[in-house]
Write an enzyme that holds these catalytic residues in place. Sequence first.
Site, PDB file in Angstrom:
ATOM      1  N   GLU A  45      -5.225   4.291   5.694  1.00 38.00           N
ATOM      2  CA  GLU A  45      -4.865   3.992   4.302  1.00 38.00           C
ATOM      3  C   GLU A  45      -5.252   5.148   3.361  1.00 38.00           C
ATOM      4  O   GLU A  45      -4.462   5.535   2.512  1.00 38.00           O
ATOM      5  CB  GLU A  45      -5.541   2.687   3.866  1.00 38.00           C
ATOM      6  N   SER A  70     -10.825   0.076   2.769  1.00 39.44           N
ATOM      7  CA  SER A  70     -10.226  -0.182   4.087  1.00 39.44           C
ATOM      8  C   SER A  70      -9.715   1.142   4.652  1.00 39.44           C
ATOM      9  O   SER A  70      -8.963   1.851   3.983  1.00 39.44           O
ATOM     10  CB  SER A  70      -9.056  -1.148   3.958  1.00 39.44           C
ATOM     11  N   ARG A 123       0.823  -1.230   0.000  1.00 39.42           N
ATOM     12  CA  ARG A 123       0.000   0.000   0.000  1.00 39.42           C
ATOM     13  C   ARG A 123       0.849   1.268   0.000  1.00 39.42           C
ATOM     14  O   ARG A 123       0.480   2.285   0.588  1.00 39.42           O
ATOM     15  CB  ARG A 123      -0.976   0.049   1.182  1.00 39.42           C
TER      16      ARG A 123
HETATM   17  C1  LIG Z   1     -15.588   0.392  -1.756  1.00 39.15           C
HETATM   18  C2  LIG Z   1     -14.090   0.558  -1.905  1.00 39.15           C
HETATM   19  C3  LIG Z   1     -13.269  -0.552  -2.003  1.00 39.15           C
HETATM   20  C4  LIG Z   1     -11.881  -0.402  -2.147  1.00 39.15           C
HETATM   21  N1  LIG Z   1     -11.091  -1.508  -2.241  1.00 39.15           N
HETATM   22  C5  LIG Z   1      -9.754  -1.390  -2.385  1.00 39.15           C
HETATM   23  C6  LIG Z   1      -8.921  -2.557  -2.495  1.00 39.15           C
HETATM   24  O1  LIG Z   1      -9.394  -3.689  -2.474  1.00 39.15           O
HETATM   25  N2  LIG Z   1      -7.593  -2.371  -2.641  1.00 39.15           N
HETATM   26  C7  LIG Z   1      -7.030  -1.129  -2.686  1.00 39.15           C
HETATM   27  O2  LIG Z   1      -5.799  -1.040  -2.827  1.00 39.15           O
HETATM   28  N3  LIG Z   1      -7.772  -0.008  -2.602  1.00 39.15           N
HETATM   29  C8  LIG Z   1      -9.123  -0.112  -2.448  1.00 39.15           C
HETATM   30  N4  LIG Z   1      -9.904   1.012  -2.333  1.00 39.15           N
HETATM   31  C9  LIG Z   1      -9.259   2.329  -2.331  1.00 39.15           C
HETATM   32  C10 LIG Z   1      -9.269   3.014  -3.720  1.00 39.15           C
HETATM   33  O3  LIG Z   1     -10.294   2.528  -4.533  1.00 39.15           O
HETATM   34  C11 LIG Z   1      -7.955   2.857  -4.462  1.00 39.15           C
HETATM   35  O4  LIG Z   1      -6.883   3.349  -3.675  1.00 39.15           O
HETATM   36  C12 LIG Z   1      -7.967   3.586  -5.817  1.00 39.15           C
HETATM   37  O5  LIG Z   1      -6.806   3.301  -6.532  1.00 39.15           O
HETATM   38  C13 LIG Z   1      -8.091   5.093  -5.671  1.00 39.15           C
HETATM   39  O6  LIG Z   1      -8.323   5.607  -6.977  1.00 39.15           O
HETATM   40  P1  LIG Z   1      -8.986   7.005  -7.213  1.00 39.15           P
HETATM   41  O7  LIG Z   1      -8.886   7.306  -8.661  1.00 39.15           O
HETATM   42  O8  LIG Z   1     -10.331   7.028  -6.618  1.00 39.15           O
HETATM   43  O9  LIG Z   1      -7.996   7.970  -6.397  1.00 39.15           O
HETATM   44  P2  LIG Z   1      -8.389   9.257  -5.550  1.00 39.15           P
HETATM   45  O10 LIG Z   1      -9.132   8.858  -4.335  1.00 39.15           O
HETATM   46  O11 LIG Z   1      -8.981  10.292  -6.414  1.00 39.15           O
HETATM   47  O12 LIG Z   1      -6.922   9.741  -5.105  1.00 39.15           O
HETATM   48  C14 LIG Z   1      -6.172   8.977  -4.186  1.00 39.15           C
HETATM   49  C15 LIG Z   1      -4.753   9.567  -4.119  1.00 39.15           C
HETATM   50  O13 LIG Z   1      -4.110   9.381  -5.369  1.00 39.15           O
HETATM   51  C16 LIG Z   1      -3.739  10.648  -5.923  1.00 39.15           C
HETATM   52  N5  LIG Z   1      -3.948  10.565  -7.373  1.00 39.15           N
HETATM   53  C17 LIG Z   1      -5.062  10.155  -8.032  1.00 39.15           C
HETATM   54  N6  LIG Z   1      -4.844  10.169  -9.360  1.00 39.15           N
HETATM   55  C18 LIG Z   1      -3.571  10.602  -9.530  1.00 39.15           C
HETATM   56  C19 LIG Z   1      -2.754  10.861 -10.679  1.00 39.15           C
HETATM   57  N7  LIG Z   1      -3.188  10.652 -11.919  1.00 39.15           N
HETATM   58  N8  LIG Z   1      -1.494  11.325 -10.456  1.00 39.15           N
HETATM   59  C20 LIG Z   1      -1.016  11.542  -9.206  1.00 39.15           C
HETATM   60  N9  LIG Z   1      -1.744  11.323  -8.105  1.00 39.15           N
HETATM   61  C21 LIG Z   1      -3.006  10.861  -8.273  1.00 39.15           C
HETATM   62  C22 LIG Z   1      -4.635  11.662  -5.247  1.00 39.15           C
HETATM   63  O14 LIG Z   1      -4.061  12.956  -5.256  1.00 39.15           O
HETATM   64  C23 LIG Z   1      -4.731  11.071  -3.859  1.00 39.15           C
HETATM   65  O15 LIG Z   1      -3.558  11.374  -3.137  1.00 39.15           O
HETATM   66  C24 LIG Z   1     -11.300   0.896  -2.185  1.00 39.15           C
HETATM   67  C25 LIG Z   1     -12.138   2.020  -2.073  1.00 39.15           C
HETATM   68  C26 LIG Z   1     -13.527   1.852  -1.936  1.00 39.15           C
HETATM   69  C27 LIG Z   1     -14.397   3.073  -1.834  1.00 39.15           C
END
Ligand SMILES: Cc1cc2nc3c(=O)[nH]c(=O)nc-3n(C[C@H](O)[C@H](O)[C@H](O)COP(=O)(O)OP(=O)(O)OC[C@H]3O[C@@H](n4cnc5c(N)ncnc54)[C@H](O)[C@@H]3O)c2cc1C
Length: 355
Positions: free
Chosen positions: A347, A243, A166
């Site tokens: 996380e 999580s 992570r």
């Molecule tokens: C129901 C649910 C289940 C989930 N299950 C998992 C799981 O099983 N495993 C897991 O690892 N995660 C899980 N997550 C967490 C999440 O989905 C992941 O971490 C996902 O990759 C976040 O993507 P996002 O585009 O929504 O990022 P955001 O929430 O928009 O951003 C997260 C971070 O990444 C940065 N960021 C986003 N895009 C970029 C970019 N292009 N360049 C630089 N920085 C960037 C943002 O600035 C921020 O710091 C879950 C979340 C939910 C709500």
Amino acid sequence: MAVFAEEVNLAGYTTLRLGGPARRFVEATTEAELVAAVRKADDAGEPVLVLGGGSNLVVADAGFPGTVVHVGARGVERTAGDGDTVLVRVRAGEDWDPFVARCVSDGLAGVECLSGIPGRVGATPIQNVGAYGQDVSETIVEVRAYDRRARACVTLDRDACRFTYRHSVFKGNDRYVVLDVTYALRETEESQPIAYAELARRLGVRPGERVSLKEARDAVLELRRGKGMVLDAADPDSRSAGSFFTNPILTSEQLAGLERRVAERLGPDAAFPRYPEPDGRTKTSAAWLIDKAGFAKGHARGPVRISTKHTLALTNPGGASTADLLALAREVRAGVRDAFGVELVNEPVMVGVAL
Ligand SMILES: Cc1cc2nc3c(=O)[nH]c(=O)nc-3n(C[C@H](O)[C@H](O)[C@H](O)COP(=O)(O)OP(=O)(O)OC[C@H]3O[C@@H](n4cnc5c(N)ncnc54)[C@H](O)[C@@H]3O)c2cc1C
């Protein structure tokens, strides 16, 4: 063309449905727009928040006093590969799960166990997204990013990404804006060996065996739905950031401390989950610690609660604030610390707030 707006409520862009207004908001639909928006904000000395699907974000009720750039550039391109390996370059604004679904239907293995994870491709390297025995560090070969320090586009290979559990060079570091990610996938109808015991049980195979890509995806989605871990407007338990705490990784000294506290609290024969890490440390389960510290599924504090399906997800079923969520997170963290002497770490990424 990029769309600009002011005072945009970020609650509408996070899966927790929490967060106040962004002073400025840019919808960037191409790589050029993304880079231009970040450069412009940097030139003006404005804070920048790069936003994907908002599924790993806890944003302050006060909002964000700068420019939020929403990453929307799309595109998937198959490039060269050796033998049965196919390289697939994906732009940061592609939604992750539809990409996984496409890999499964196209017979490309390596990400099938990451089915159902919300968010966009650009965020997958940030925390080395993982689930059910796979993580993206196994398939990412390079990440192309805009380096805000060098003011240039750069390519980071897998080593430069410094992936760990992570975590990566990108997490907690706003230097890089991810533009695209290249994954090396295997051209086959069979999954990678199933590594996660719960998934193997669901599939009726032994760990290490393979199933079809579709079987793996379907089983993962089914398991995830049962835990409220697939976004579903009809399921309030999925209004989370996934999580909320990472699984603690303990030194031998910390492990001995936990053994002692578990024995004191639960009796000398009590066991707890422990998984050896390559560096000699031991990973344990945050969900187990939270549960045994006395926080049951559904435990509520004001308008927020622990998911009724999964101890590790903190949810906003509706009407809560970020302050409410943080109060619950602090209660859980303090409860685990008091019971077991282990400090849980969040996380999701905190924006304008700290736990
Ligand atoms: C129901 C649910 C289940 C989930 N299950 C998992 C799981 O099983 N495993 C897991 O690892 N995660 C899980 N997550 C967490 C999440 O989905 C992941 O971490 C996902 O990759 C976040 O993507 P996002 O585009 O929504 O990022 P955001 O929430 O928009 O951003 C997260 C971070 O990444 C940065 N960021 C986003 N895009 C970029 C970019 N292009 N360049 C630089 N920085 C960037 C943002 O600035 C921020 O710091 C879950 C979340 C939910 C709500």
